[in-house]
Design an enzyme around this catalytic site. Structure first.
Site, mmCIF file in Angstrom:
data_model
loop_
_atom_site.group_PDB
_atom_site.id
_atom_site.type_symbol
_atom_site.label_atom_id
_atom_site.label_comp_id
_atom_site.label_asym_id
_atom_site.label_seq_id
_atom_site.Cartn_x
_atom_site.Cartn_y
_atom_site.Cartn_z
ATOM 1 N N GLU A 111 0.857 -1.192 0.000
ATOM 2 C CA GLU A 111 0.000 0.000 0.000
ATOM 3 C C GLU A 111 0.885 1.230 0.000
ATOM 4 O OE1 GLU A 111 -2.224 -0.146 3.638
ATOM 5 O OE2 GLU A 111 -2.756 -2.237 3.257
ATOM 6 N N LYS A 113 2.211 4.608 1.658
ATOM 7 C CA LYS A 113 2.330 5.133 3.019
ATOM 8 C C LYS A 113 1.952 6.606 2.954
ATOM 9 C CE LYS A 113 5.683 5.269 6.838
ATOM 10 N NZ LYS A 113 5.213 6.510 7.350
ATOM 11 N N ASP A 115 1.353 10.323 4.092
ATOM 12 C CA ASP A 115 2.131 11.149 5.004
ATOM 13 C C ASP A 115 1.238 12.216 5.640
ATOM 14 O OD1 ASP A 115 4.241 12.135 6.380
ATOM 15 O OD2 ASP A 115 5.160 13.169 4.678
ATOM 16 N N TYR A 223 -6.590 0.129 8.024
ATOM 17 C CA TYR A 223 -6.385 -0.912 9.023
ATOM 18 C C TYR A 223 -7.622 -1.053 9.884
ATOM 19 C CZ TYR A 223 -3.581 -3.462 12.562
ATOM 20 O OH TYR A 223 -3.060 -4.395 13.419
ATOM 21 N N LYS A 309 10.626 3.720 2.996
ATOM 22 C CA LYS A 309 10.510 5.164 2.752
ATOM 23 C C LYS A 309 11.138 5.531 1.415
ATOM 24 C CE LYS A 309 10.112 7.452 6.813
ATOM 25 N NZ LYS A 309 9.437 8.609 7.206
ATOM 26 N N CYS A 403 24.323 42.431 14.650
ATOM 27 C CA CYS A 403 23.180 42.489 13.746
ATOM 28 C C CYS A 403 23.628 43.000 12.375
ATOM 29 C CB CYS A 403 22.100 43.408 14.319
ATOM 30 S SG CYS A 403 20.716 43.633 13.180
ATOM 31 N N CYS A 406 21.943 46.628 11.860
ATOM 32 C CA CYS A 406 22.197 47.821 12.675
ATOM 33 C C CYS A 406 23.465 47.733 13.508
ATOM 34 C CB CYS A 406 20.993 48.118 13.570
ATOM 35 S SG CYS A 406 20.774 46.908 14.888
ATOM 36 N N CYS A 421 18.371 40.352 17.679
ATOM 37 C CA CYS A 421 18.921 41.697 17.750
ATOM 38 C C CYS A 421 18.052 42.458 18.751
ATOM 39 C CB CYS A 421 18.866 42.380 16.387
ATOM 40 S SG CYS A 421 19.136 44.160 16.526
ATOM 41 N N CYS A 427 16.586 49.253 14.837
ATOM 42 C CA CYS A 427 16.994 48.300 13.805
ATOM 43 C C CYS A 427 15.967 48.334 12.670
ATOM 44 C CB CYS A 427 17.099 46.919 14.445
ATOM 45 S SG CYS A 427 17.584 45.626 13.300
#
Ligand code: IVH
Length: 666
Positions: A111, A113, A115, A223, A309, A403, A406, A421, A427
Site C-alpha cells: 500500500e 504510506k 504522510d 487498518y 521510505k 546584527c 544595525c 537583535c 533596527c
C-alpha cells in the site's frame, strides 16, 4: 410522511451525496442543490432539537465551541512500523517472514504510506462514536468533533458491518489546500506550515471545528481492528471496509514475490507525484490474519509489516555564502546562498539554515559542496556536506555576533536556539516590520500602505514608528517617486479612519509579543481598557482564560517600559480607541447581573461574538465550559451532545435563543 421520517430521509440522502462526492469523486447533484437540502435539514433540526443526532450530515459544519480535548486510552495500542530505506532491507524482511512461517506460502499486501497524521475511529452499531489521535500510542486526544467535519469519513456506515470495531488511517491535507492555506497565512503574516503533515495535525488539534471544516481535510483508511472480525485477511477487510463507505486507496496490490513488491515501489516512486496528497513510502503487510498472529509483535511494531521510505529527491551544489535575515521580532535567520541547481522541477538558489546549532551540526565551510533536499517541506534544506570535496583551507562558517542591519551585538536567551537583535527601536527591519504589522489587514487595515511604500517612507526619514503615520501629510507621500496626490490622499484618509478601529484590533496592532488576535480579544473582553490592562498584575492576567505565564509576563513587561507608555499616550492623542466601545455601554443593563452563561451552537439573530457581547452588555458573564456554577446554557442549532448531557446532569437550565432575547428585553 411524519416529521421524524422526513428528517431521517434527508439525512440519508445527504449522506449518500457526501459519499458520492468525497469518497467516490462522482457527485450526482449540484453543489447548489446539496446546499439547499442541507439548509432544509438544518432548519428542521433547529426547530426540533428532540431529534438531534450527532451523525447527522449537518454536524459536519462544525462549531466554534472551545472545549479542550479529553485524553482517551486506546483499546489497542497504536504501534508504528519499522522503517527501511533499501531493497536489501525489504529482502531481509521477506526472509524473516519466510523463516517465521517455516517456509509456508504467504501473500503480501503493498500500500502507499500516506504522510499525514494517524487517527483511530471507533464505530459502534455503524455510527462513528469516537475519533482519537495517536498521541503517545497508548493514549490520544479525542478529536471527534473535528473529525466529523471531514467529509469523506462516514458518520454512519452502510451494509453489513461488524457491531463494534476500530478503523485506523491517516488524516491528510491535500497539496492544493495546503498551498492555498499557506498563501493566506503569508498574506496575514502568520507563520507558514512546513508541510501538509504538520498542517493536517495542526488543523486536527484546533479548538474551533468550524475552521477545521473549512480546511477540507481528506483521509485514507488502511487498518481494521476488532474482536472476532469476520475476515481472514487484511485485503478482504479493506474490500469490506470500502463497502461500508470508507475511503480506501485504490493503490493496493496483493503480491506473491519480491519482484512484484519492487515493481510496485518503482511504479509509485514516480507516479506518487501525481497524487493529490503527500505520500512518503509504501507499507508492506502480510495478508493472512492467521499468519500475522503467528509472526506477532516486537515491543514497538508488528513483525508482519514494514514501511519502506521513498528517498527524498536531493541535489548536489556549492554553498557560496551565508547571509542573515532579521525579522520583525528581531530573530536572526541564517540563509545559505547556493549555486542554482534543479530540484524536483524548480531551481533552488537558497536554503534555510534555521539557526546557529544547525550550522554547527553540519560543520559548514564556505564553498562546501552540499546536498539539498525538499522532502515534504516547501523550503529546501541542506542535509549533508560532501566533506571529501572540501578545499584544504576552507573557512568554517561562524554565526555572526552583530546584527547585519544595525550592528548591535546579538543576544541569545538561555535555552533558545535563535539569536536576537535587541535593538527594537533602532533596527530598520524591526521598525519597518512593526509598521507593516500595524497596517496589515487584521490589524488596522490601512489601505495602500504596502511594504514597498513603508520602505520608501522609512528611508526618506518620514516614519520611524507607528505614531509617525499620524503626522504624515498628503504631500509627503505624493512627493515619493511614482506616487501621486491621489494615492497620498487615499493613504492619509485610510490612516485617519483607524480612529474607528475597535480597541481589540488596536491592541493586536501595537504588536506586544505573544498578543495575537485571540489573546487581544480576551484581554479586551475581560479588562475593557488599556489602563486596566497596563495596571494588571501577572496574577490577574493569568487568571484570564487561555492566558498563560509567558503571555502574562510579556504583557506585564511591555507596560513597564516608558517608551511604550509614551507611544500609547501619543496614539490616544490621535483619537485611537483604547477602551471598549462606549456606545455599547450606553445600551447596557443589569438584567443578567450575577448570571453566568455558556453559549453553544449556532444562532439565528446573533453571531457567536454577538450573543456573547449581548450577555456582557446586559451585565452577565461568559464562561467557556459548563460547571456547577453555570446558570444558563444558551443552545443554538448544532449544539454538541456532550454539552447537552453535561448540562442536564448538573441540572443547569438550557434555554433557546428566543428565551434569551426575552431575558434581555425589558
Ligand atoms: S499500517 C500496525 N498502513 O505510517 C500497523 N500505516 O509507522 C499500523 N501509515 O503509524 C499501520 N500509511 O500513521 C499503515 N497504508 C498504511 C499507512 C500507514 C501511512 C502511517 C501510520 C503509521 C505509520 C507507520
Amino acid at each position: 410522511m411524519n416529521l421524524k421520517e422526513q428528517i431521517e430521509n434527508l439525512r440519508a440522502e445527504l449522506s449518500q451525496h457526501n459519499y458520492n462526492y468525497y469518497v467516490l469523486s462522482q457527485p450526482t447533484i449540484s453543489d447548489f442543490e446539496f446546499d439547499a437540502k442541507l439548509k432544509q435539514l438544518q432548519e428542521l433540526e433547529a426547530a426540533h432539537p428532540e431529534y438531534f443526532d450527532p451523525a447527522s450530515p449537518t454536524q459536519r459544519v462544525g462549531n466554534d465551541i472551545t472545549e479542550g480535548f479529553t485524553q482517551v486510552e486506546h483499546k489497542y495500542p497504536m504501534l508504528s512500523l519499522g522503517n527501511t530505506y533499501s531493497e536489501a532491507d525489504i529482502t531481509d524482511f521477506y526472509n524473516r517472514v519466510v523463516k517465521g512461517l517455516d517456509g509456508e506460502a504467504f501473500e503480501l499486501v503493498c500500500e502507499l504510506k500516506y504522510d499525514g497524521t494517524s487517527i483511530s475511529l471507533t464505530y459502534i452499531n455503524g455510527v462513528l462514536e469516537r475519533a482519537v489521535t495517536r498521541g503517545d500510542g497508548k493514549k490520544g486526544d479525542d478529536v471527534t468533533n473535528n473529525v466529523r467535519t471531514i467529509r469523506c469519513i462516514p458518520l454512519k456506515l452502510q451494509g453489513n458491518y461488524p457491531a463494534e470495531f476500530e478503523m485506523r488511517g491517516e488524516i491528510l491535507m491535500p497539496w492544493k489546500v495546503f498551498e492555498q492555506l499557506n498563501k493566506e497565512r503569508e498574506a496575514q503574516e502568520e507563520p507558514l506550515f512546513a508541510n501538509p503533515r504538520n498542517a493536517a495535525s495542526g488543523t486536527l488539534k484546533m479548538q474551533n471545528s468550524a475552521i477545521v471544516a473549512k480546511r477540507r481535510l481528506d483521509s485514507y483508511l488502511y487498518y481494521m481492528l476488532g474482536e472476532d472480525l469476520p475476515f481472514e485477511s487484511h485485503y478482504e477487510c479493506l474490500e469490506a471496509a470500502k463497502g461500508y463507505g470508507f475511503k480506501i486507496s485504490d493503490a493496493i496490490r496483493k503480491c506473491k514475490t519480491l519482484k512484484e513488491v519492487f515493481d510496485f515501489i518503482k511504479y509509485w516512486d514516480t507516479e506518487r507525484k501525481n497524487l493529490p496528497v503527500a505520500t512518503d513510502g509504501i507499507v508492506i503487510k502480510v495478508n493472512s490474519f492467521e499468519q500475522q498472529k503467528r509472526l506477532g509483535y516486537t515491543a514497538k511494531s508488528p513483525r508482519w509489516a514494514i514501511a519502506y521510505k521513498f528517498h527524498a529527491e536531493r541535489a548536489l551544489t556549492r554553498l557560496r555564502e551565508v547571509t542573515y535575515q532579521v525579522g520583525r521580532t528581531g530573530v536572526v535567520t541564517p540563509v545559505a546562498n547556493l549555486d542554482p541547481v534543479q530540484l524536483s522541477g524548480t531551481v533552488v538558489k537558497r536554503a534555510t539554515l534555521h539557526n546557529a546549532d544547525i550550522i554547527e551540526s553540519l560543520d559548514l565551510h564556505i564553498d562546501d559542496m552540499v546536498y539539498v533536499e525538499k522532502g515534504g517541506e516547501i523550503i529546501p534544506k541542506i542535509t549533508e556536506v560532501a566533506v571529501n570535496e572540501r578545499f584544504m583551507f576552507a573557512e568554517k562558517i561562524k554565526f555572526i555576533d552583530k546584527c547585519p542591519e544595525c550592528g548591535t551585538p546579538l543576544v541569545r536567551m538561555d535555552g533558545e536556539a535563535a539569536h536576537y537583535c535587541p535593538n527594537e527601536d533602532g533596527c530598520p527591519p524591526q521598525i519597518k516590520g512593526k509598521i507593516e504589522h500595524y497596517v496589515s489587514r487584521k490589524a488596522m487595515n490601512i489601505d495602500g500602505l504596502g511594504s514597498e511604500i513603508i520602505d520608501l517612507l522609512y528611508s526618506k526619514g518620514l516614519i520611524d514608528s507607528i505614531a509617525d503615520l499620524y503626522t504624515l501629510r498628503v504631500q509627503d507621500i505624493a512627493m515619493l517617486s511614482g506616487l501621486g496626490e491621489k494615492s497620498g490622499k487615499r493613504i492619509v484618509q485610510s490612516i485617519r479612519e483607524t480612529v474607528n478601529v475597535p480597541f481589540e484590533r488596536v491592541l493586536y496592532a501595537i504588536g506586544i509579543r505573544y498578543v495575537g488576535e485571540t489573546v487581544a480579544k480576551k484581554l479586551v473582553q475581560e479588562l475593557h481598557s488599556i489602563d486596566k490592562i497596563a495596571d494588571a498584575t501577572i496574577e490577574e492576567l493569568t487568571s484570564i482564560d487561555e492566558i498563560g505565564e509567558s503571555i502574562a509576563t510579556s504583557v506585564f513587561n511591555y507596560f513597564r517600559e516608558q517608551k511604550h507608555i509614551d507611544l500609547i499616550e501619543k496614539l490616544k492623542s490621535f483619537g485611537l480607541k483604547f477602551e471598549i466601545d462606549l456606545s455599547k455601554k450606553e445600551n447596557s443593563t443589569n438584567l443578567l447581573e450575577g448570571k453566568s452563561f455558556v453559549v453553544s451552537g449556532v444562532f439565528e439573530n446573533f453571531s457567536r461574538d454577538g450573543i456573547k457581547e449581548a450577555i456582557e452588555i446586559n451585565g452577565g458573564k461568559n464562561v467557556s465550559s459548563i460547571s456547577s456554577k453555570t446558570d444558563y446554557v444558551i443552545a443554538g442549532a448544532n449544539m454538541g451532545p456532550a454539552k447537552k448531557e453535561k448540562a442536564a446532569s448538573l441540572g443547569i437550565k438550557i434555554i433557546d435563543e428566543q428565551t434569551f432575547i426575552k431575558m434581555i428585553t425589558k
